[in-house]
Design a protein around this motif. Structure first.
Motif, PDB file in Angstrom:
ATOM      1  N   PHE A   1       9.400  19.323  31.474  1.00  9.25           N
ATOM      2  CA  PHE A   1       9.337  18.099  30.693  1.00  9.25           C
ATOM      3  C   PHE A   1      10.744  17.531  30.576  1.00  9.25           C
ATOM      4  CE2 PHE A   1       4.997  18.305  29.061  1.00  9.25           C
ATOM      5  CZ  PHE A   1       4.666  19.602  29.400  1.00  9.25           C
ATOM      6  N   ARG A   2      10.827  16.272  30.202  1.00 10.96           N
ATOM      7  CA  ARG A   2      12.141  15.677  29.979  1.00 10.96           C
ATOM      8  C   ARG A   2      12.086  14.708  28.822  1.00 10.96           C
ATOM      9  NH1 ARG A   2      12.617  12.021  35.537  1.00 10.96           N
ATOM     10  NH2 ARG A   2      11.084  10.408  34.960  1.00 10.96           N
ATOM     11  N   GLN A   3      13.238  14.522  28.221  1.00  9.41           N
ATOM     12  CA  GLN A   3      13.327  13.599  27.089  1.00  9.41           C
ATOM     13  C   GLN A   3      14.655  12.873  27.156  1.00  9.41           C
ATOM     14  OE1 GLN A   3      12.670  15.394  23.245  1.00  9.41           O
ATOM     15  NE2 GLN A   3      12.122  13.419  22.349  1.00  9.41           N
ATOM     16  N   ALA A   4      14.579  11.568  27.277  1.00  5.78           N
ATOM     17  CA  ALA A   4      15.766  10.719  27.261  1.00  5.78           C
ATOM     18  C   ALA A   4      16.017  10.252  25.832  1.00  5.78           C
ATOM     19  CB  ALA A   4      15.570   9.536  28.192  1.00  5.78           C
ATOM     20  N   PRO A   5      17.235   9.894  25.495  1.00  5.86           N
ATOM     21  CA  PRO A   5      17.547   9.432  24.141  1.00  5.86           C
ATOM     22  C   PRO A   5      16.650   8.273  23.723  1.00  5.86           C
ATOM     23  CG  PRO A   5      19.560   9.821  25.342  1.00  5.86           C
ATOM     24  CD  PRO A   5      18.445   9.961  26.336  1.00  5.86           C
ATOM     25  N   GLY A   6      16.043   8.399  22.557  1.00  4.47           N
ATOM     26  CA  GLY A   6      15.205   7.336  22.033  1.00  4.47           C
ATOM     27  C   GLY A   6      13.812   7.275  22.621  1.00  4.47           C
ATOM     28  N   LYS A   7      13.494   8.216  23.478  1.00  2.00           N
ATOM     29  CA  LYS A   7      12.174   8.221  24.120  1.00  2.00           C
ATOM     30  C   LYS A   7      11.428   9.503  23.784  1.00  2.00           C
ATOM     31  CE  LYS A   7      13.305   5.173  27.995  1.00  2.00           C
ATOM     32  NZ  LYS A   7      13.212   4.993  29.470  1.00  2.00           N
TER      33      LYS A   7
ATOM     34  N   ASP B   1      16.181   9.073  35.882  1.00  2.00           N
ATOM     35  CA  ASP B   1      15.857  10.492  35.743  1.00  2.00           C
ATOM     36  C   ASP B   1      16.762  11.181  34.721  1.00  2.00           C
ATOM     37  OD1 ASP B   1      15.375  10.577  39.282  1.00  2.00           O
ATOM     38  OD2 ASP B   1      13.811  10.541  37.738  1.00  2.00           O
ATOM     39  N   THR B   2      17.759  10.467  34.235  1.00  2.00           N
ATOM     40  CA  THR B   2      18.681  11.030  33.247  1.00  2.00           C
ATOM     41  C   THR B   2      17.944  11.408  31.978  1.00  2.00           C
ATOM     42  OG1 THR B   2      20.587   9.805  34.096  1.00  2.00           O
ATOM     43  CG2 THR B   2      20.688  10.534  31.798  1.00  2.00           C
ATOM     44  N   ALA B   3      18.061  12.675  31.587  1.00  2.00           N
ATOM     45  CA  ALA B   3      17.357  13.182  30.401  1.00  2.00           C
ATOM     46  C   ALA B   3      17.730  14.643  30.187  1.00  2.00           C
ATOM     47  CB  ALA B   3      15.851  13.066  30.584  1.00  2.00           C
TER      48      ALA B   3
END
Length: 130
Positions: free
Chosen positions: A39-45, A91-93
């Motif tokens: 899984f991934r999580q970007a800032p604010g998402k 893809d940054t996260a």
């Protein structure tokens, strides 16, 4: 208690590649029987599913990474991998691996849903610059 430790993150330019690893320990049941996911999580998402591998080693990918990312696992080493190619700035996260022993329930509810996984790693940062 299952423990997951991610590694392999870093900073790359657009078009580059990285391979993430997730080392597992403390499994009560056979490692190969678990559903595993990235899984991934970007800032604010919100946290989103990237890829998953189920007990028969079938794989599932988010549309946004299909054809660029490959999930795999080495059962003998109890390690999950995510090979990422043609990386894009989006893809940054922070990337997390997750595990669930009840793979049948995970598949019924949705392998890309974070809420169905029981165990999580601390995450590894991936940054892609344009």
């Amino acid at each position: 208690q299952v423990q997951l430790v991610e590694s392999g993150g870093g900073s790359v330019q657009s078009g580059g590649s990285l391979r993430l690893s997730c080392a597992a320990s403390g499994y009560t049941y056979s490692y190969s029987s678990y559903c595993m996911g990235w899984f991934r999580q970007a800032p604010g998402k919100e946290r989103e599913g990237v890829a998953a591998i189920v007990s028969d080693d079938s794989t599932i990918y988010a549309d946004s990474v299909e054809g660029r990312f490959t999930i795999s696992r080495n059962n003998a080493k109890r390690t999950l991998y995510l090979q990422m190619k043609s990386l894009k700035p989006e893809d940054t996260a922070m990337y997390y691996c997750a595990a669930a022993p009840d793979c049948a329930t995970v598949q019924a509810l949705g392998v890309m849903m974070p809420s169905v996984y029981n165990y999580w790693g601390q995450g590894t940062q991936v940054t892609v610059s344009s």
